[in-house]
Design an enzyme around this catalytic site. Structure first.
Site, PDB file in Angstrom:
ATOM      1  N   LYS A  39       0.813  -1.215   0.000  1.00  0.00           N
ATOM      2  CA  LYS A  39       0.000   0.000   0.000  1.00  0.00           C
ATOM      3  C   LYS A  39       0.852   1.273   0.000  1.00  0.00           C
ATOM      4  O   LYS A  39       0.545   2.231  -0.695  1.00  0.00           O
ATOM      5  CB  LYS A  39      -0.934   0.004   1.209  1.00  0.00           C
ATOM      6  CG  LYS A  39      -2.019  -1.046   1.111  1.00  0.00           C
ATOM      7  CD  LYS A  39      -2.945  -1.013   2.304  1.00  0.00           C
ATOM      8  CE  LYS A  39      -3.921  -2.169   2.228  1.00  0.00           C
ATOM      9  NZ  LYS A  39      -4.736  -2.152   1.001  1.00  0.00           N
ATOM     10  N   GLY A  40       1.941   1.277   0.788  1.00  0.00           N
ATOM     11  CA  GLY A  40       2.783   2.466   0.860  1.00  0.00           C
ATOM     12  C   GLY A  40       3.393   2.791  -0.494  1.00  0.00           C
ATOM     13  O   GLY A  40       3.305   3.921  -0.989  1.00  0.00           O
ATOM     14  N   ALA A  41       4.003   1.777  -1.105  1.00  0.00           N
ATOM     15  CA  ALA A  41       4.643   1.985  -2.403  1.00  0.00           C
ATOM     16  C   ALA A  41       3.615   2.394  -3.453  1.00  0.00           C
ATOM     17  O   ALA A  41       3.874   3.273  -4.284  1.00  0.00           O
ATOM     18  CB  ALA A  41       5.377   0.719  -2.834  1.00  0.00           C
ATOM     19  N   ASN A 182     -12.554   2.102   3.688  1.00  0.00           N
ATOM     20  CA  ASN A 182     -13.627   1.585   2.833  1.00  0.00           C
ATOM     21  C   ASN A 182     -14.713   1.095   3.791  1.00  0.00           C
ATOM     22  O   ASN A 182     -14.589   1.248   5.010  1.00  0.00           O
ATOM     23  CB  ASN A 182     -13.119   0.510   1.860  1.00  0.00           C
ATOM     24  CG  ASN A 182     -12.619  -0.743   2.562  1.00  0.00           C
ATOM     25  OD1 ASN A 182     -12.915  -0.989   3.736  1.00  0.00           O
ATOM     26  ND2 ASN A 182     -11.842  -1.539   1.855  1.00  0.00           N
ATOM     27  N   GLY A 215     -16.015   1.813  -3.476  1.00  0.00           N
ATOM     28  CA  GLY A 215     -15.814   1.012  -4.682  1.00  0.00           C
ATOM     29  C   GLY A 215     -16.431   1.692  -5.890  1.00  0.00           C
ATOM     30  O   GLY A 215     -16.231   2.889  -6.105  1.00  0.00           O
ATOM     31  N   ASP A 239      -9.593  -5.267 -12.350  1.00  0.00           N
ATOM     32  CA  ASP A 239      -8.821  -5.642 -11.162  1.00  0.00           C
ATOM     33  C   ASP A 239      -8.801  -4.456 -10.199  1.00  0.00           C
ATOM     34  O   ASP A 239      -8.223  -3.416 -10.517  1.00  0.00           O
ATOM     35  CB  ASP A 239      -7.396  -6.027 -11.607  1.00  0.00           C
ATOM     36  CG  ASP A 239      -6.471  -6.291 -10.430  1.00  0.00           C
ATOM     37  OD1 ASP A 239      -6.968  -6.468  -9.302  1.00  0.00           O
ATOM     38  OD2 ASP A 239      -5.241  -6.321 -10.638  1.00  0.00           O
ATOM     39  N   THR A 241      -7.256  -4.206  -7.388  1.00  0.00           N
ATOM     40  CA  THR A 241      -6.025  -4.082  -6.595  1.00  0.00           C
ATOM     41  C   THR A 241      -5.499  -2.648  -6.699  1.00  0.00           C
ATOM     42  O   THR A 241      -5.419  -2.100  -7.796  1.00  0.00           O
ATOM     43  CB  THR A 241      -4.928  -5.052  -7.116  1.00  0.00           C
ATOM     44  OG1 THR A 241      -5.469  -6.358  -7.179  1.00  0.00           O
ATOM     45  CG2 THR A 241      -3.706  -5.046  -6.220  1.00  0.00           C
ATOM     46  N   ALA A 242      -5.147  -2.073  -5.560  1.00  0.00           N
ATOM     47  CA  ALA A 242      -4.525  -0.740  -5.477  1.00  0.00           C
ATOM     48  C   ALA A 242      -5.472   0.427  -5.762  1.00  0.00           C
ATOM     49  O   ALA A 242      -5.037   1.573  -5.759  1.00  0.00           O
ATOM     50  CB  ALA A 242      -3.292  -0.634  -6.389  1.00  0.00           C
ATOM     51  N   ALA A 243      -6.769   0.155  -5.961  1.00  0.00           N
ATOM     52  CA  ALA A 243      -7.700   1.269  -6.224  1.00  0.00           C
ATOM     53  C   ALA A 243      -7.751   2.218  -5.027  1.00  0.00           C
ATOM     54  O   ALA A 243      -7.650   3.437  -5.172  1.00  0.00           O
ATOM     55  CB  ALA A 243      -9.092   0.741  -6.553  1.00  0.00           C
ATOM     56  N   GLY A 244      -7.878   1.630  -3.828  1.00  0.00           N
ATOM     57  CA  GLY A 244      -7.912   2.461  -2.620  1.00  0.00           C
ATOM     58  C   GLY A 244      -6.590   3.181  -2.407  1.00  0.00           C
ATOM     59  O   GLY A 244      -6.563   4.349  -1.976  1.00  0.00           O
ATOM     60  N   ASP A 245      -5.480   2.524  -2.704  1.00  0.00           N
ATOM     61  CA  ASP A 245      -4.154   3.143  -2.526  1.00  0.00           C
ATOM     62  C   ASP A 245      -3.990   4.334  -3.454  1.00  0.00           C
ATOM     63  O   ASP A 245      -3.510   5.400  -3.049  1.00  0.00           O
ATOM     64  CB  ASP A 245      -3.038   2.129  -2.832  1.00  0.00           C
ATOM     65  CG  ASP A 245      -3.198   0.844  -2.042  1.00  0.00           C
ATOM     66  OD1 ASP A 245      -3.847   0.881  -0.978  1.00  0.00           O
ATOM     67  OD2 ASP A 245      -2.683  -0.195  -2.493  1.00  0.00           O
ATOM     68  N   LYS A 278      -6.675  -1.715 -15.166  1.00  0.00           N
ATOM     69  CA  LYS A 278      -5.482  -2.487 -15.527  1.00  0.00           C
ATOM     70  C   LYS A 278      -5.159  -3.493 -14.445  1.00  0.00           C
ATOM     71  O   LYS A 278      -5.447  -3.270 -13.271  1.00  0.00           O
ATOM     72  CB  LYS A 278      -4.291  -1.540 -15.721  1.00  0.00           C
ATOM     73  CG  LYS A 278      -4.379  -0.728 -16.987  1.00  0.00           C
ATOM     74  CD  LYS A 278      -3.049  -0.068 -17.297  1.00  0.00           C
ATOM     75  CE  LYS A 278      -3.135   0.819 -18.507  1.00  0.00           C
ATOM     76  NZ  LYS A 278      -2.215   1.957 -18.422  1.00  0.00           N
TER      77      LYS A 278
END
Ligand code: ADP
Length: 297
Positions: A39-41, A182, A215, A239, A241-245, A278
């Site tokens: 999450k940080g990266a 979320n 979401g 996908d 993944t990483a949407a919240g980040d 993506k």
């Protein structure tokens, strides 16, 4: 320095499947990809790709995954001076994504568990010069609390993405500027299923502003005087993944730029929505140009 991100860096091992395996079931993956995450990266790369100076504090193992990730973050143009190498495996996540874009994740903290108070103290002089600090919960909670307290003392706004879901000490809320749960995380923090009541509870504990990410429905914002829902963008999500980040990284960028609240939330939604189009984490994080074009559409 404009934005400091303190948090996790992982190597993600992504498998794409038709549907998620049930307990005890073995299924064959349709495709596999090893790629940077954490999450940080993810937040740091988002903020950098959106055009900001980013300083990252985190920890990587002295292993191949650590070498690869260190070079990747450096190549992005992130200031990696705050990334320590430690004698622990680099953090990792085993991610399984189904045809609907839903996922399950098993994560190992590894080196991320070594992001401690000493590392933060060593880099305090840099943090003092940042306009905003972004954190999440993939590093020890003790460190999260410490960052909140020194950030507050230094007068630097903290954005906390309370992910993965946890419950937090009541004492830290007054030192948080923006908290971005979320719906699952909101429930863990407040015991509330109701979005507005949960957000209200966080405000009453001392947070200045609450953003609940929803979401595909976008997000809900409240600071006590302004309360509003902002729609996400309709996209072909493959996908999440990483949407919240990326939402968090983008919101930090918008705050540093002094965008109005509504514009900042729209901007963060656009970045979050684009990220779902993506596969993967780093690969999915959009560039500023892509976001501007998307917003003009
Ligand atoms: P998390 O990834 O932390 O669970 P969310 O799923 O709420 O967070 O997603 C964060 C943001 O990403 C949302 O507020 C929204 O802007 C965007 N987003 C997520 N999923 C979708 C989707 N299916 N379609 C469009 N935007 C999405």
């Amino acid at each position: 320095m404009e934005i400091a991100v303190i948090g996790s860096i992982n190597m993600d091992y992504n498998n794409k499947v038709k549907s998620l395996p049930k307990k005890g079931e073995t299924i064959v993956s349709q495709s596999f990809k090893m790629a940077g995450g954490g999450k940080g990266a993810n937040q740091a790369i988002t903020a950098k790709r959106l055009g900001k100076e980013v300083y990252m504090i985190g920890a990587l193992g002295e292993d191949i995954a650590g070498d690869i990730l260190f070079q990747e973050l450096k190549a992005e143009g992130i200031d990696v001076d705050g990334i320590q190498r430690v004698k622990e495996p680099t953090g990792n996540a085993f991610i399984t994504i189904d045809d609907m874009g839903d996922n399950t994740i098993v994560a190992y903290l590894g080196a991320n568990a070594y992001v401690n108070r000493e590392i933060i103290d060593r880099k305090k002089s840099v943090l003092e010069r940042c306009q905003i600090i972004v954190i999440q919960l993939e590093i020890p909670l003790e460190t999260v609390y410490y960052i909140c307290s020194i950030g507050y003392d230094m007068g630097i706004p903290i954005i906390l993405d309370p992910a993965p879901a946890a419950s937090l000490s009541k004492d830290i809320y007054t030192s948080i500027h923006t908290i971005t749960p979320n719906e699952t995380e909101l429930r863990s923090l407040t015991g509330e299923d109701d979005i507005e009541r949960g957000a209200e509870k966080l405000l009453s504990l001392g947070v200045k502003e609450v953003i609940v990410t929803l979401g595909e429905r976008g997000c809900y914002y409240t600071d006590g005087s302004l309360s509003t829902y902002i729609d996400a963008f309709t996209v072909d999500a493959i996908d999440t993944t990483a949407a919240g980040d990326s939402f968090n990284g983008a919101y930090a960028v918008a705050l540093v730029e002094g965008q109005s609240k509504i514009d900042a939330l729209k901007f963060a939604n656009a970045v979050g929505s684009l990220t779902t189009t993506k596969l993967g984490a780093y690969d999915a994080l959009p560039l500023r140009d892509d976001v501007e074009k998307f917003l003009k559409r």
